[in-house]
Write a protein that holds these residues in place. Structure first.
Motif, short mmCIF file in Angstrom:
data_model
loop_
_atom_site.label_atom_id
_atom_site.label_comp_id
_atom_site.label_asym_id
_atom_site.label_seq_id
_atom_site.Cartn_x
_atom_site.Cartn_y
_atom_site.Cartn_z
N HIS A 47 12.88 8.12 3.37
CA HIS A 47 12.35 6.85 2.87
C HIS A 47 13.32 5.71 3.14
N ASP A 48 14.61 6.02 3.12
CA ASP A 48 15.62 4.99 3.36
C ASP A 48 15.65 4.53 4.82
N ASP A 49 15.04 5.32 5.72
CA ASP A 49 15.01 4.96 7.14
C ASP A 49 13.95 3.91 7.45
N ILE A 50 13.01 3.72 6.54
CA ILE A 50 11.85 2.86 6.80
C ILE A 50 11.72 1.80 5.72
N ASP A 51 11.56 0.56 6.13
CA ASP A 51 11.24 -0.53 5.21
C ASP A 51 9.77 -0.88 5.41
N VAL A 52 9.02 -0.92 4.32
CA VAL A 52 7.62 -1.34 4.40
C VAL A 52 7.59 -2.84 4.16
N ILE A 53 7.09 -3.55 5.16
CA ILE A 53 7.00 -5.01 5.07
C ILE A 53 5.53 -5.40 5.09
N GLU A 54 5.10 -6.05 4.02
CA GLU A 54 3.71 -6.50 3.93
C GLU A 54 3.62 -7.85 4.65
N ILE A 55 3.16 -7.81 5.88
CA ILE A 55 3.07 -9.02 6.68
C ILE A 55 1.94 -9.91 6.17
N TYR A 56 0.79 -9.30 5.89
CA TYR A 56 -0.35 -10.00 5.33
C TYR A 56 -0.91 -9.15 4.20
N SER A 57 -1.09 -9.74 3.06
CA SER A 57 -1.67 -9.02 1.92
C SER A 57 -3.15 -8.78 2.17
N ALA A 58 -3.63 -7.64 1.73
CA ALA A 58 -5.05 -7.34 1.86
C ALA A 58 -5.80 -8.04 0.74
N PRO A 59 -6.75 -8.90 1.09
CA PRO A 59 -7.52 -9.57 0.05
C PRO A 59 -8.45 -8.59 -0.65
N TYR A 60 -8.76 -8.87 -1.90
CA TYR A 60 -9.66 -8.03 -2.68
C TYR A 60 -11.10 -8.36 -2.29
N HIS A 61 -11.89 -7.30 -2.07
CA HIS A 61 -13.32 -7.45 -1.78
C HIS A 61 -14.10 -6.60 -2.77
N PHE A 62 -15.17 -7.15 -3.29
CA PHE A 62 -16.05 -6.36 -4.13
C PHE A 62 -16.75 -5.32 -3.27
N VAL A 63 -16.82 -4.09 -3.76
CA VAL A 63 -17.54 -3.01 -3.08
C VAL A 63 -18.49 -2.41 -4.10
N GLN A 64 -19.71 -2.19 -3.70
CA GLN A 64 -20.68 -1.60 -4.61
C GLN A 64 -20.17 -0.24 -5.09
N PRO A 65 -20.29 0.01 -6.39
CA PRO A 65 -19.79 1.28 -6.95
C PRO A 65 -20.33 2.53 -6.27
N LYS A 66 -21.56 2.49 -5.77
CA LYS A 66 -22.10 3.69 -5.13
C LYS A 66 -21.29 4.08 -3.89
N TYR A 67 -20.75 3.07 -3.17
CA TYR A 67 -19.93 3.37 -1.99
C TYR A 67 -18.53 3.83 -2.40
N GLN A 68 -18.02 3.26 -3.49
CA GLN A 68 -16.75 3.75 -4.03
C GLN A 68 -16.90 5.21 -4.46
#
Length: 177
Positions: A133-154
């Motif tokens: 884990h120390d070998d890799i830095d996770v960099i969030e270049i662009y945040s994922a926006p929240y989208h509503f998803v119908q519960p049946k698909y979830q």
């Protein structure tokens, strides 16, 4: 080899997380590499947020692979495209990546490695347990926006993960703690 790092990153973001890359229940481009779930019970109403990550070892052919992450939006509230990249080449990330992220509503994660480890990863010389884990830095270049998803698909996605009821939901994956 990148999946445990992405699981850990999701856990630090408040999700229960797991490597789900071996699942094939949802067909082509329906099986993310890593998934996260945040279940919140507010006054007896259960709210579930699903996040997925599609990970690749490089940016090669990213214009094609990014659409795997986009396809997950049909059941995920947030979806990320993640890729390994040498840390000294951060300035060489294509500007079109931002355009695609904004246009299709996904987030972008860069898994930054030193050049030597990155080259070994590309050549397949690194065993899946050799990267720490120390070998890799996770960099969030662009945040994922929240989208509503119908519960049946979830629910369909959760069912593919083996989650059939609330007990399964709270025992699924790894959590912070």
């Amino acid at each position: 080899m990148l999946y445990p790092v992405l699981e850990s990153w999701l856990i630090t973001q408040g999700y229960q997380a797991a490597d789900v890359s071996t699942g094939r229940a949802l067909g082509k481009w329906g099986n993310p590499d890593v998934a996260g779930i945040n279940a919140l019970d507010v006054f007896g109403n259960l709210s579930v947020e699903l996040v997925t990550v599609e990970a690749k070892v490089s940016l090669e052919n990213w214009e094609q692979w990014i659409f795997e992450a986009v396809s997950h939006r049909r059941f995920a509230n947030r979806s990320y495209f993640a890729f390994a990249h040498p840390e000294e080449a951060i300035a060489k990330i294509p500007q079109d990546l931002r355009y695609y992220a904004e246009l299709y509503g996904i987030g972008i994660l860069m898994l930054s490695l030193d050049n030597e480890k990155y080259q070994s990863l590309l050549k397949g010389e690194i065993d899946k347990d050799a990267l720490e884990h120390d070998d890799i830095d996770v960099i969030e270049i662009y945040s994922a926006p929240y989208h509503f998803v119908q519960p049946k698909y979830q629910f369909k996605f959760c069912s593919a993960l083996g989650i059939k009821n609330i007990k399964d939901l709270y025992h699924w994956g790894k959590a912070q703690g």
